[in-house]
Design a protein around this motif. Structure first.
Motif, mmCIF file in Angstrom:
data_model
loop_
_atom_site.group_PDB
_atom_site.id
_atom_site.type_symbol
_atom_site.label_atom_id
_atom_site.label_comp_id
_atom_site.label_asym_id
_atom_site.label_seq_id
_atom_site.Cartn_x
_atom_site.Cartn_y
_atom_site.Cartn_z
ATOM 1 N N LYS A 97 0.861 -1.196 0.000
ATOM 2 C CA LYS A 97 0.000 0.000 0.000
ATOM 3 C C LYS A 97 0.895 1.243 0.000
ATOM 4 O O LYS A 97 1.815 1.362 0.810
ATOM 5 C CB LYS A 97 -0.911 -0.025 1.234
ATOM 6 N N GLY A 117 1.012 5.414 0.203
ATOM 7 C CA GLY A 117 0.254 6.593 0.638
ATOM 8 C C GLY A 117 0.389 7.779 -0.316
ATOM 9 O O GLY A 117 1.324 7.853 -1.131
ATOM 10 N N SER A 118 -0.536 8.728 -0.189
ATOM 11 C CA SER A 118 -0.628 9.881 -1.108
ATOM 12 C C SER A 118 0.643 10.715 -1.167
ATOM 13 O O SER A 118 1.022 11.198 -2.253
ATOM 14 C CB SER A 118 -1.767 10.809 -0.672
ATOM 15 N N GLY A 167 -3.641 8.417 -3.687
ATOM 16 C CA GLY A 167 -3.037 9.520 -4.434
ATOM 17 C C GLY A 167 -3.888 10.141 -5.507
ATOM 18 O O GLY A 167 -3.481 11.134 -6.111
ATOM 19 N N SER A 168 -5.093 9.596 -5.771
ATOM 20 C CA SER A 168 -5.883 10.210 -6.853
ATOM 21 C C SER A 168 -6.292 11.637 -6.486
ATOM 22 O O SER A 168 -6.227 12.544 -7.319
ATOM 23 C CB SER A 168 -7.107 9.347 -7.195
ATOM 24 N N VAL A 169 -6.686 11.833 -5.229
ATOM 25 C CA VAL A 169 -7.109 13.182 -4.806
ATOM 26 C C VAL A 169 -5.912 14.134 -4.841
ATOM 27 O O VAL A 169 -5.986 15.223 -5.423
ATOM 28 C CB VAL A 169 -7.733 13.139 -3.384
ATOM 29 N N ALA A 170 -4.797 13.693 -4.252
ATOM 30 C CA ALA A 170 -3.593 14.541 -4.228
ATOM 31 C C ALA A 170 -3.107 14.830 -5.649
ATOM 32 O O ALA A 170 -2.672 15.949 -5.948
ATOM 33 C CB ALA A 170 -2.495 13.853 -3.411
ATOM 34 N N ASN A 214 -7.572 1.020 -5.905
ATOM 35 C CA ASN A 214 -7.842 2.221 -5.111
ATOM 36 C C ASN A 214 -9.328 2.230 -4.792
ATOM 37 O O ASN A 214 -10.118 1.503 -5.415
ATOM 38 C CB ASN A 214 -7.460 3.479 -5.910
ATOM 39 N N GLU A 215 -9.711 3.045 -3.809
ATOM 40 C CA GLU A 215 -11.147 3.227 -3.577
ATOM 41 C C GLU A 215 -11.709 4.055 -4.737
ATOM 42 O O GLU A 215 -11.043 4.965 -5.250
ATOM 43 C CB GLU A 215 -11.402 3.945 -2.248
ATOM 44 N N ASP A 275 -13.245 6.684 -5.303
ATOM 45 C CA ASP A 275 -13.655 7.893 -4.568
ATOM 46 C C ASP A 275 -14.704 8.715 -5.306
ATOM 47 O O ASP A 275 -15.545 9.358 -4.681
ATOM 48 C CB ASP A 275 -12.429 8.780 -4.304
ATOM 49 N N ASN A 283 -7.279 4.128 2.680
ATOM 50 C CA ASN A 283 -6.703 3.000 1.946
ATOM 51 C C ASN A 283 -5.907 2.040 2.831
ATOM 52 O O ASN A 283 -5.476 0.991 2.362
ATOM 53 C CB ASN A 283 -5.826 3.517 0.805
ATOM 54 N N VAL A 300 -2.241 15.741 2.755
ATOM 55 C CA VAL A 300 -2.776 14.758 1.794
ATOM 56 C C VAL A 300 -3.145 13.409 2.420
ATOM 57 O O VAL A 300 -3.935 12.658 1.850
ATOM 58 C CB VAL A 300 -1.787 14.516 0.616
ATOM 59 N N THR A 329 -4.763 10.456 4.847
ATOM 60 C CA THR A 329 -6.086 10.212 5.438
ATOM 61 C C THR A 329 -5.939 9.168 6.533
ATOM 62 O O THR A 329 -5.451 8.083 6.265
ATOM 63 C CB THR A 329 -7.067 9.663 4.375
HETATM 64 N N1 LIG Z 1 -8.499 6.950 -2.110
HETATM 65 C C1 LIG Z 1 -7.788 8.190 -1.764
HETATM 66 C C2 LIG Z 1 -6.730 7.929 -0.709
HETATM 67 C C3 LIG Z 1 -7.264 7.769 0.686
HETATM 68 C C4 LIG Z 1 -6.151 7.489 1.667
HETATM 69 O O1 LIG Z 1 -6.301 6.638 2.538
HETATM 70 O O2 LIG Z 1 -5.009 8.237 1.505
HETATM 71 P P1 LIG Z 1 -3.643 7.863 2.283
HETATM 72 O O3 LIG Z 1 -3.836 8.125 3.758
HETATM 73 O O4 LIG Z 1 -2.637 8.813 1.698
HETATM 74 O O5 LIG Z 1 -3.310 6.449 2.020
HETATM 75 C C5 LIG Z 1 -7.065 8.734 -2.991
HETATM 76 O O6 LIG Z 1 -6.752 7.993 -3.922
HETATM 77 O O7 LIG Z 1 -6.777 9.943 -2.986
#
Ligand SMILES: N[C@@H](CCC(=O)OP(=O)(O)O)C(=O)O
Ligand SMILES: Nc1ncnc2c1ncn2[C@@H]1O[C@H](COP(=O)(O)OP(=O)(O)O)[C@@H](O)[C@H]1O
Length: 368
Positions: A12, A14-15, A53-56, A132-133, A135, A147, A207, A209
């Motif tokens: 996994k 992270g963003s 990372g899709s949102v970021a 990914n979720e 979103d 995530n 960024v 979550t």
């Molecule tokens: N599904 C969201 C990420 C959610 C999430 O848990 O973010 P992170 O804490 O950076 O792993 C996205 O792709 O921006």
């Protein structure tokens, strides 16, 4: 721990690793992770990637993003997801495949089994599933929300040997290292208890979550499925050299010796309760052994609207949780039966439909 013994792992990311300066995606930190994935695959280990990372990644396409609304976040995710996939794809010399899921998908047993099937089919054909979720389509009711928990659900679905959570810190510290200079790294956790949760705070980056709390929840889900879990620093390229040498570069959560069966794990950690069957406070039958004996006479109240096949919580009136189970009755039918003054009619109706909950679909809860 030894990478050479892993047959299948979930990584996994992270963003902050995908879009470190929030100006779209960057491969700066992903290269080391991609090389690690390629090495694992070359050693015969199947890999599933859960990428945030899709949102970021989509943020820079919009204005006024300091405190984005839910709608804006969904739009950012829609804008950034393709960019994030393309960034990963450039780093691999093997094909990848996108899988976007919600909690609504994972908690529905039929769709969960279908997701599992897709993951295994992709792996069997040598593709790298990148999950990914979804979103852009989720609502509060439908989302996992982070995530970390999603990656643990995916690791259970993929029957992985290990879950590696790559974050922006080395692992779990005694307190948030970004706020406290005296925080100490915890190298190994063999029991996830309240003390461990008390150490874990939320995210401090703009960024991330969930912070460490959702990573501990994820670790708890994964280790109960027998999955070795690690939180490691994705910023540090040496992390992946250490992993390949069988060393622990961050925090290692050791798996249960006797993992839960797959179905029970899904029922406990992934399915979501849609209603409640409330029994008398002195109800003392062992539901696992005598589940077929739970009748509408034992149930003093039915809460929520649920359909046949939905997951319900069986609890006592005093709040003690007994079990999560698949209901063989809808809430409507249960209300109809309990409203009948003619008990013979009610008993006949129940005899035709069978036990309230199914013996194959029950997760006994610790009495909490
Ligand atoms: N599904 C969201 C990420 C959610 C999430 O848990 O973010 P992170 O804490 O950076 O792993 C996205 O792709 O921006
Ligand atoms: N006890 C702790 N140990 C380590 N990090 C912690 C702790 N408590 C809170 N955190 C925070 O958790 C963050 C990692 O989670 P998050 O920001 O969600 O990252 P990611 O995007 O990798 O999921 C750290 O940057 C830190 O601010």
């Amino acid at each position: 721990m030894s990478t050479s013994h892993w047959k299948r792992i979930v990584i996994k990311v992270g963003s902050a690793l995908i879009a470190p300066n929030q100006q779209g995606c960057s491969s700066r930190y992903l290269l080391g992770i991609a090389q690690f994935i390629a090495t694992c695959r070359a050693q015969g280990c199947q890999v599933v990637l859960v990428s945030s990372g899709s949102v970021a990644a989509g943020k820079h396409r919009f204005q006024d993003t300091a405190e984005p609304s839910v709608s804006l976040k969904k739009a950012m995710a829609a804008a950034g997801q393709a960019d994030m996939m393309a960034t990963w794809d450039k780093l691999f010399d093997f094909p990848s495949a996108q899988l976007l899921v919600t909690h609504g998908d994972l908690r529905d047993r039929e769709r969960y089994v279908s997701i599992k099937d897709t993951i295994f089919t992709l792996l069997d054909h040598g593709l790298l599933p990148i999950i990914n979720e979804n979103d852009a389509v989720t609502t509060d009711k439908l989302r996992v929300g982070d995530n970390d928990n999603l990656s643990a659900m995916v690791a259970a679905a993929a029957d992985a040997d290990a879950l590696i959570i790559c974050s922006d810190v080395k692992g779990l510290y005694t307190k948030n290292p970004n706020l406290h200079d005296d925080a100490k790294l915890i190298k190994q956790v063999s029991d996830i208890n309240e003390d461990i949760y008390a150490m874990a705070g939320g995210a401090t980056s703009s960024v991330g979550t969930g912070g460490m709390r959702t990573k501990i929840q994820a670790a708890e889900k994964a280790i109960s499925h027998g999955i070795e879990t690690m939180i490691v620093d994705g910023f540090d390229a040496d992390t992946f050299n250490q992993l390949l040498k069988g060393q622990n570069p961050g925090t290692l959560f050791t798996p249960y010796d006797e993992p839960m069966q797959e179905h029970l794990h899904w029922m406990t950690h992934t399915s979501q309760v849609q209603g409640e069957l409330i029994v008398e406070n002195d109800f003392d039958a062992n539901l696992e052994e005598h589940d077929t004996q739970l009748t509408s006479d034992d149930v003093v109240a039915v809460k929520g609207n649920f359909s046949v096949g939905d997951t319900v919580l069986v609890r006592k009136g005093d709040g003690t949780k007994l079990a999560k189970a698949k209901s063989n009755y809808s809430s409507c039918l249960l209300h109809f039966i309990s409203d009948q003054e003619d008990r013979e009619f009610a008993n006949n109706a129940q005899q035709k439909t069978g036990p309230l909950i199914s013996d194959k679909n029950i997760a006994i809860l610790e009495q909490i």
